[in-house]
Write a protein that holds these residues in place. Structure first.
Motif, PDB file in Angstrom:
ATOM      1  N   HIS A  93       0.842  -1.204   0.000  1.00 45.97           N
ATOM      2  CA  HIS A  93       0.000   0.000   0.000  1.00 45.97           C
ATOM      3  C   HIS A  93       0.873   1.248   0.000  1.00 45.97           C
ATOM      4  O   HIS A  93       2.078   1.187   0.250  1.00 45.97           O
ATOM      5  N   VAL A  94       0.247   2.373  -0.280  1.00 46.82           N
ATOM      6  CA  VAL A  94       0.906   3.682  -0.249  1.00 46.82           C
ATOM      7  C   VAL A  94       0.022   4.644   0.539  1.00 46.82           C
ATOM      8  O   VAL A  94      -1.105   4.315   0.919  1.00 46.82           O
ATOM      9  N   GLY A  95       0.532   5.854   0.762  1.00 42.32           N
ATOM     10  CA  GLY A  95      -0.263   6.891   1.415  1.00 42.32           C
ATOM     11  C   GLY A  95      -1.121   7.657   0.424  1.00 42.32           C
ATOM     12  O   GLY A  95      -0.951   7.566  -0.797  1.00 42.32           O
ATOM     13  N   ARG A  96      -2.040   8.427   0.942  1.00 40.70           N
ATOM     14  CA  ARG A  96      -2.949   9.192   0.095  1.00 40.70           C
ATOM     15  C   ARG A  96      -2.243  10.349  -0.619  1.00 40.70           C
ATOM     16  O   ARG A  96      -2.798  10.925  -1.547  1.00 40.70           O
TER      17      ARG A  96
ATOM     18  N   TRP B 244      -5.741  -0.868   3.410  1.00 41.62           N
ATOM     19  CA  TRP B 244      -5.129  -2.025   4.074  1.00 41.62           C
ATOM     20  C   TRP B 244      -5.869  -2.328   5.374  1.00 41.62           C
ATOM     21  O   TRP B 244      -5.899  -1.521   6.289  1.00 41.62           O
ATOM     22  N   LYS B 245      -6.541  -3.473   5.387  1.00 38.09           N
ATOM     23  CA  LYS B 245      -7.270  -3.946   6.569  1.00 38.09           C
ATOM     24  C   LYS B 245      -8.186  -2.870   7.147  1.00 38.09           C
ATOM     25  O   LYS B 245      -8.290  -2.693   8.363  1.00 38.09           O
TER      26      LYS B 245
ATOM     27  N   VAL C 264      -3.564   3.097   1.025  1.00 37.28           N
ATOM     28  CA  VAL C 264      -4.269   2.716  -0.200  1.00 37.28           C
ATOM     29  C   VAL C 264      -3.599   1.479  -0.803  1.00 37.28           C
ATOM     30  O   VAL C 264      -2.405   1.508  -1.135  1.00 37.28           O
ATOM     31  N   LYS C 265      -4.362   0.405  -0.949  1.00 37.60           N
ATOM     32  CA  LYS C 265      -3.790  -0.840  -1.451  1.00 37.60           C
ATOM     33  C   LYS C 265      -3.459  -0.729  -2.932  1.00 37.60           C
ATOM     34  O   LYS C 265      -4.283  -0.312  -3.745  1.00 37.60           O
ATOM     35  N   LEU C 266      -2.227  -1.133  -3.268  1.00 36.18           N
ATOM     36  CA  LEU C 266      -1.780  -1.119  -4.658  1.00 36.18           C
ATOM     37  C   LEU C 266      -2.295  -2.343  -5.414  1.00 36.18           C
ATOM     38  O   LEU C 266      -2.504  -3.410  -4.833  1.00 36.18           O
TER      39      LEU C 266
END
Length: 542
Positions: free
Chosen positions: A103-106, A147-148, A154-156
């Motif tokens: 995941h990454v940040g917004r 993620w969960k 944000v899930k890639l």
């Protein structure tokens, strides 16, 4: 990968370790340079591998990545981190980084583009389950998978070739630029297995000795650690057993877990697992173990079981910190060697000795584990290689315990922790003092056991400490400093030159006219020589 078997790891969560702000203000500050000051400390501990948790640009805690190709400005920049990595490599350390690829940040550039352009964004397929018929919990005109359930993460979409190439490109960059030697894969249970195969192929082309291990909390470790995916995983099963077998005075729990993993019929006999007593995601072991006298036993177990031992920064001194009400602030807090609270130096020396043994004894690197004898409050297991036999004895009772085990032959047992020797004739009984451990090395008595390579040599004088710990430039942060000529100053902040963006130290004299001064950061922190003696241009005094 033979280097893994000799590895003793030190785990640093950089943003907490350096006292960085919780929210990224994107002001450049070289806080991670503080690691330079730890090099002599880590060498004394016998550490030869460092794991840095996330240190690339993020909005908050490091796991909400903004830019995979840029070091977090709260810690430094790419140039300063490269210099640090070069210094660490020159001092014999291998470097592991935390790869956050689920995941990454917004604030990640592709997600920002999706927010701005919606359906027209070329990055709409970079993320998992994007749906323009719904709104996100943050009010975006689309929904997506977090993620969960954490929608700031944000899930890639790891089925997207562009996403995969962006991530693998970052890994290649980290290897080429910083010379890293391995990766911890965050949230590995959530990552597509096909991605791990591509990652493995990518890093092996760069470095056949590159090590990959995944963060796995539950499940069959073989699913992730196998020839098609990762080399190893985080050993959460043993993590739990390490403290609870002491809290419950029940060594059967530890023995059962170790038998299950690496006994004769163990599930993971072919794996070299990443072992730890605590980390940045759990309460520190010194805060949850009820009888702190047993911390030495915890670390004896950690260093003598199969796998890589890892020490979470500060825990070598029994630093405390508990995750409470969902807050991890106490666990991820700042650490300075000159500002420790109630440090347990006896534990630190014990860990130093264990590291020496880990490096010196083949049985601890390549040995086969076997449970020899067990009761609720005392335990004996062995680690045997082709040329060495070790018997590890542990007693967590308040009274001495006599532990019996079979050496299989006559000879001599030498306690590698104390140097004491005991004759053995096959079946042997050894009395173990209360709340303590022994690491007994067998020899046939034909030649004495040489402890020189195993026992750490204590620093007995300031002169020796100075010789073994040469001055290294330290990170500059706000506080009081003394110039080498004697005047004292207060560092106010680190600024940037408006033309060159070079970092500059802004500081004020503490006496006299209290003038305000500006000096280049690298000049402020440099090591100078005066009258034949090396010293810092400015020495921190508070």
């Amino acid at each position: 990968m033979n280097w893994i078997h000799d590895a003793v790891c030190y785990n640093i969560y950089p943003l907490g370790f350096t006292g960085a702000p919780k929210e990224n203000d994107y002001q450049l500050c070289y806080r991670l340079d503080r690691v330079y000051d730890f090099i002599p400390h880590l060498k004394k501990m016998g550490v030869n591998t460092i794991l840095f948790n996330p240190l690339f640009q993020s909005s908050r805690h490091g796991y909400d990545t903004v830019d995979y190709y840029t070091v977090d400005s709260r810690l430094g920049d790419n140039k300063s981190f490269k210099k640090l990595c070069d210094t660490l490599h020159d001092n014999g350390f291998r470097i592991l980084l935390d790869g956050v690829f689920n995941h990454v940040g917004r604030d990640f550039f592709a997600f920002r583009d999706l927010q701005q352009n919606g359906w027209g964004s070329r990055y709409k397929d970079w993320f998992h389950q994007v749906n323009f018929d719904n709104k996100s919990p943050y009010g975006d005109n689309f929904s997506y998978e977090g993620w969960k359930g954490h929608y700031e993460l944000v899930k890639l979409n790891l089925w997207n070739d562009e996403v995969v190439e962006h991530l693998l490109g970052a890994v290649r960059f980290w290897i080429d630029e910083f010379g890293i030697n391995g990766l911890r894969l965050d949230a590995a249970d959530c990552v597509e297995m096909g991605f791990f195969k591509k990652l493995r192929e990518c890093v092996r082309m760069k470095d056949p000795q590159f090590w990959l291990f995944g963060e796995i909390i539950h499940g069959d470790y073989n699913r992730w650690a196998n020839p098609e995916a990762l080399d190893s995983v985080t050993n959460y099963e043993i993590y739990k057993a390490l403290y609870s077998c002491h809290n419950d005075r029940n060594y059967f729990e530890f023995a059962h877990s170790l038998d299950r993993e690496c006994g004769d019929w163990g599930l993971y006999k072919g794996l070299y697992l990443y072992n730890f007593a605590d980390n940045h995601d759990v309460s520190r072991v010194a805060s949850i173990i009820r009888d702190k006298r047993l911390l030495k036993n915890v670390y004896t177990m950690l260093y003598t079981m199969p796998g890589m031992p890892s020490i979470y920064y500060g825990s070598e001194f029994a630093v405390e910190g508990k995750i409470e009400y969902g807050s991890d602030e106490n666990v991820r807090r700042e650490m300075r060697l000159d500002r420790l609270e109630n440090p347990d130096y006896a534990l630190f020396e014990h860990i130093c000795r264990l590291s020496k043994l880990k490096h010196a004894l083949n049985a601890l690197q390549y040995g086969k584990y076997k449970n020899e004898s067990i009761q609720l409050d005392h335990l004996c297991y062995s680690m045997k290689s082709d040329d060495q036999s070790l018997f590890i004895l542990l007693n967590q009772a308040d009274e001495p315990r006599t532990i019996g085990f079979d050496t299989g032959r006559d000879g001599v047992l030498t306690d590698m922790l104390t140097g004491s020797s005991y004759a053995c004739q096959g079946w042997t009984q050894i009395e173990v003092p209360p709340t303590s451990s022994m690491i007994l090395l067998y020899s046939d008595g034909s030649c004495p056991v040489d402890l020189d390579d195993a026992e750490p040599k204590a620093d007995t004088s300031e002169q020796r400490e100075e010789q073994e710990a040469p001055l290294i430039p330290e990170a500059i942060t706000p506080g009081r400093y003394r110039h080498f000529k004697g005047n004292e100053y207060e560092v106010i902040d680190i600024a940037k030159d408006s033309e060159t963006t070079e970092p500059m130290v802004v500081y004020r004299a503490l006496y006299g006219e209290r003038e305000l001064w500006v000096r280049p950061y690298e000049m402020f922190r440099e090591i100078i020589e005066r009258d034949g003696k090396r010293m810092r241009r400015f020495e921190r005094i508070e």
